[in-house]
Design an enzyme around this catalytic site. Structure first.
Site, PDB file in Angstrom:
ATOM      1  N   SER A   1       0.790  -1.239   0.000  1.00 45.39           N
ATOM      2  CA  SER A   1       0.000   0.000   0.000  1.00 45.39           C
ATOM      3  C   SER A   1       0.819   1.284   0.000  1.00 45.39           C
ATOM      4  O   SER A   1       0.261   2.351  -0.277  1.00 45.39           O
ATOM      5  CB  SER A   1      -0.890   0.038   1.241  1.00 45.39           C
TER       6      SER A   1
ATOM      7  N   TYR B   1      -4.074   2.846   8.094  1.00 44.02           N
ATOM      8  CA  TYR B   1      -5.341   2.125   8.167  1.00 44.02           C
ATOM      9  C   TYR B   1      -6.224   2.745   9.242  1.00 44.02           C
ATOM     10  O   TYR B   1      -6.209   3.953   9.436  1.00 44.02           O
ATOM     11  CB  TYR B   1      -5.097   0.618   8.394  1.00 44.02           C
TER      12      TYR B   1
HETATM   13  N1  GLU Z   1      -1.853  -5.450  -2.405  1.00 41.52           N
HETATM   14  C1  GLU Z   1      -2.540  -5.366  -1.166  1.00 41.52           C
HETATM   15  C2  GLU Z   1      -4.031  -5.542  -1.358  1.00 41.52           C
HETATM   16  O1  GLU Z   1      -4.565  -5.064  -2.312  1.00 41.52           O
HETATM   17  C3  GLU Z   1      -2.235  -4.022  -0.565  1.00 41.52           C
HETATM   18  C4  GLU Z   1      -2.851  -3.878   0.766  1.00 41.52           C
HETATM   19  C5  GLU Z   1      -2.055  -3.043   1.705  1.00 41.52           C
HETATM   20  O2  GLU Z   1      -0.833  -3.022   1.730  1.00 41.52           O
HETATM   21  O3  GLU Z   1      -2.733  -2.371   2.492  1.00 41.52           O
HETATM   22  O4  GLU Z   1      -4.699  -6.182  -0.608  1.00 41.52           O
END
Ligand code: GLU
Length: 305
Positions: free
Chosen positions: A61, A241
């Site tokens: 992300s 998050y």
């Molecule tokens: N590639 C991951 C997904 O799409 C990224 C998620 C993340 O790092 O928050 O679930």
């Protein structure tokens, strides 16, 4: 500084046992949970690093910060934010619920998966390959590292299992947030998440943002100052998050984490910081990485609040 970094790593090592490596992308589940690395890249051009800072991991992300820059450069901020909002969600990074319940349908911000997929759809180019190549070129410029590559194993693993992201994308196509061929758009997104970096690379992204859009080594202005400020603001409000508010209180530095275990942080006008430790807390943030940033912020007085 090196002694301080070593000390902070050892102090936070116990946290590793309290977290879990992400396994919903099968290839990520193979990471060694015992690792912790940190790197500081400061505005004087110094690099300080400790622990497993040379270990490669996928950016995940954290890549959303750079794809957003490119989408804004390609379309202008007004167009981008007509498709993607600017507000934190309070939901998980891969949640679908608010796409349907908040009208008009648009992802709430570019740091959640739906928002980042919409952002990927706005990158300009002939086809998905050339769009991704432009994005990779921007990563290389900002990290001052021409060797950056996609980790094919992680990319294919995510492509073959990423059905939640596929659902988000098809929903957004249905409601007119994204246009064009969905699999091609997802391919850009899966590849950007699978770019392999180390702590130095992500510290350089932080440094670039701390320097308001100028690559320190070359002096090249890559994005307008306002774009760098927008990205840092999203990092504060949505970068960690659902723990972004708590992180702002405990650490006070704009930061973006990824499920690969990396956290990229930008201390305005001072430094970029990259930390890596793949065991995650229940919100999806590197558990030891969070601890390292908390201690660094306290020791070096980095909180900007
Ligand atoms: N590639 C991951 C997904 O799409 C990224 C998620 C993340 O790092 O928050 O679930």
């Amino acid at each position: 500084m090196k002694d301080l970094l070593d000390e902070i790593i050892e102090k936070n090592r116990y946290l590793i046992n309290k977290g879990k490596v992400a396994s919903y992308i099968p290839a990520l589940g193979r990471a060694n949970p015992d690792q912790i690395g940190v790197c500081i890249a400061d505005m004087e051009g110094n690099i300080f690093a400790a622990g497993d800072y040379k270990q490669k991991f996928t950016i995940q992300s954290i890549s959303k910060t750079i794809s957003l820059m490119l989408a804004i450069m390609d379309n202008g901020a007004e167009e981008v934010f007509s498709k993607v909002g600017m507000e934190p969600t309070g939901d998980a990074f891969n949640s679908i619920i608010k796409l349907e319940t908040i009208l008009p349908s648009k992802p709430l911000n570019p740091m959640i998966n739906a928002g980042a997929i919409a952002v990927a759809s706005l990158i300009k180019g002939e086809d998905p390959e050339s769009k991704f190549d432009r994005l990779l070129a921007l990563f290389r410029k900002i990290c001052h590292n021409e060797d950056l590559q996609v980790n094919e194993e992680v990319y294919l693993s995510e492509k073959s299992t990423g059905n939640r992201n596929r659902a988000l994308a098809y929903f957004m196509k249905d409601v007119g947030v994204i246009h064009g061929e969905v699999e091609g758009i997802l391919d850009i997104y899966f590849k950007q998440c699978s770019i392999e970096v180390d702590c130095i690379d992500i510290a350089k992204i932080g440094l670039f943002l701390a320097n308001n859009g100028v690559v320190l080594e070359t002096g090249e202005r890559v994005v307008e100052e306002q774009v760098a400020k927008t990205i840092k603001t999203f990092m504060v409000t949505c970068g960690m998050y659902n723990a972004s508010g708590e992180f702002a209180i405990n650490v006070g530095i704009p930061a973006k984490s990824g499920v690969g275990g990396g956290i990229m942080a930008a201390v305005p006008r001072r430094m970029g910081i990259g930390v890596f430790s793949p065991a995650l807390d229940e919100k999806g943030n590197s558990i030891a990485g969070y601890g390292v940033l908390k201690d660094l912020s306290k020791e070096l007085d980095l909180s900007f609040f």
